[in-house]
Write an enzyme that holds these catalytic residues in place. Sequence first.
Site, short mmCIF file in Angstrom:
data_model
loop_
_atom_site.label_atom_id
_atom_site.label_comp_id
_atom_site.label_asym_id
_atom_site.label_seq_id
_atom_site.Cartn_x
_atom_site.Cartn_y
_atom_site.Cartn_z
N ARG A 138 -21.18 16.37 46.41
CA ARG A 138 -20.50 17.03 45.29
C ARG A 138 -21.22 18.34 44.98
O ARG A 138 -20.74 19.41 45.33
CB ARG A 138 -20.46 16.11 44.07
CG ARG A 138 -19.41 16.52 43.01
CD ARG A 138 -19.86 17.66 42.12
NE ARG A 138 -20.98 17.30 41.27
CZ ARG A 138 -21.57 18.15 40.45
NH1 ARG A 138 -21.15 19.41 40.36
NH2 ARG A 138 -22.60 17.77 39.72
N GLU A 139 -22.37 18.25 44.35
CA GLU A 139 -23.15 19.47 44.07
C GLU A 139 -23.47 20.20 45.37
O GLU A 139 -23.39 21.42 45.45
CB GLU A 139 -24.44 19.10 43.34
CG GLU A 139 -25.37 20.28 43.06
CD GLU A 139 -24.84 21.22 42.00
OE1 GLU A 139 -24.84 22.44 42.25
OE2 GLU A 139 -24.44 20.75 40.92
N HIS A 159 -16.66 13.15 40.44
CA HIS A 159 -17.00 14.02 39.30
C HIS A 159 -15.74 14.79 38.91
O HIS A 159 -15.14 15.46 39.74
CB HIS A 159 -18.11 14.97 39.77
CG HIS A 159 -18.66 15.88 38.75
ND1 HIS A 159 -18.09 17.10 38.46
CD2 HIS A 159 -19.75 15.78 37.97
CE1 HIS A 159 -18.81 17.71 37.54
NE2 HIS A 159 -19.83 16.93 37.22
N ARG A 177 -19.17 7.70 33.07
CA ARG A 177 -20.21 8.59 32.56
C ARG A 177 -19.57 9.79 31.88
O ARG A 177 -18.62 10.37 32.41
CB ARG A 177 -21.11 9.09 33.68
CG ARG A 177 -22.30 9.93 33.18
CD ARG A 177 -22.69 11.02 34.16
NE ARG A 177 -21.73 12.12 34.17
CZ ARG A 177 -21.77 13.15 35.03
NH1 ARG A 177 -22.69 13.19 35.96
NH2 ARG A 177 -20.85 14.09 34.99
N SER A 225 -20.78 13.58 30.45
CA SER A 225 -21.90 14.51 30.42
C SER A 225 -21.51 15.81 29.74
O SER A 225 -20.41 16.33 29.94
CB SER A 225 -22.38 14.82 31.85
OG SER A 225 -23.48 15.72 31.81
N HIS A 246 -29.38 15.85 35.12
CA HIS A 246 -28.97 16.74 36.22
C HIS A 246 -29.69 18.07 36.00
O HIS A 246 -29.41 18.77 35.04
CB HIS A 246 -27.45 16.93 36.16
CG HIS A 246 -26.89 17.85 37.21
ND1 HIS A 246 -26.44 17.39 38.43
CD2 HIS A 246 -26.68 19.18 37.20
CE1 HIS A 246 -25.98 18.41 39.14
NE2 HIS A 246 -26.11 19.51 38.42
N HIS A 270 -61.46 19.70 55.33
CA HIS A 270 -60.35 18.78 55.11
C HIS A 270 -60.27 17.77 56.25
O HIS A 270 -60.14 16.57 56.01
CB HIS A 270 -59.03 19.54 55.04
CG HIS A 270 -58.82 20.27 53.75
ND1 HIS A 270 -57.60 20.28 53.10
CD2 HIS A 270 -59.65 20.99 52.98
CE1 HIS A 270 -57.69 21.00 51.99
NE2 HIS A 270 -58.94 21.44 51.91
#
Length: 388
Positions: A14-15, A74, A136, A138, A198, A295
């Site tokens: 989606r995003e 969404h 949901r 938002s 988010h 290291h």
Amino acid sequence: MTLNQFAIVESTLREGEQFVGANFSSDDKLEIARALDEFGVEYLELTSAAASPKSKRDCQRIAGLGLNTKVLTHIRCHQEDAKIALDAGVDGINLVIGTSYFLREYSHGKDIDTIIELASEVLTFIREQAPEVELRFSTEDSFRSTYEDLSRVYLALDKLGVVDRFGIADTVGVSTPNRVYDLVRMVRAQTDAYIEFHGHNDTGCAIANCYAALDAGATHIDTTVLGIGERNGIAPLAGFIARMYAEDKELIKQKYNLPALAPVHEIVSQKVGLPIPVNHYIVGDCAFNHKAGIHTKAMLNNANAYEIIDPTDFGLNRNIQITHKLTGWHAIANRVSQLGLDLSISKIKTLTKQIKEMADQKDLTLNEVDDLLWAAAQAPNSVPSNRK
């Protein structure tokens, strides 16, 4: 914070589709969905089924795969969007509407009272049509909204008794961990519902903000593979996993199939034409590379000296580099042992000095260093390793 209460809402589909280089085919989406399911994310968030006919078909196909993860879509706070989402057969619907001055003035043009009225109508409609669907709500651009406006919205919608989860969105990446903590605490005090965060990464705070949200009582965190998304994207999946692994590695090993993390990154990297950054969390080529002499000495004695994450938990390996001027004789001795050679400590120290001098003059390859070590071991006057 109770770590075992958090869940990942993985939003690559989606995003991530909003990333400038993303143009996933339907088959791409199925491959990514299966890979994320293999890793064990709790939720997959898909582009709105109302976005296009293909988006709806993709929602239906992925929802029908029989995955362990729950499939969400969404949508805008529109009843028509809700109808299409319900028809897609998903497990949950994520509604969103902007509450900041900027989005009320320049996007949808609605005031807070109208937002509450509209959201109430759509949420109630969905719950009446599908009592089993996770729901949901938002606010978008939460951190440029006033506390007063947010409080009015969350309280009014909580009274409906139909919302499973409230979302808080740092839509433009403006927030800081302290501000995230304060807002999540405010919402937590107003509702017993789950809280989802988010966070965009425009100012580099996305992972820290996610952690602050959990610390304040959030239960769900949005991520994408490689952090892709609108503009600079949101919290990267591997980075969030790294943060939570450092907090409680045994829990993270139980919750997720960690060796499946690198493969899903390789898949998404190929699909969007974006190489995995060499310094990306856990899966980047340099994540477990060690170079400096002090290291590597400590690493060879105990890897925890300079590693908070064990690469073997993720099916990966660490690399002790020796082809440079910063190398130390302990690292060279380790390579001698790996090659099965028999050289004294004094000879190894002499070879280390030689390697440093060579590295000052040019870039060395591992083959060149190995050739030097082999030649020293085969020399007639080489001294066995039991002598100094």
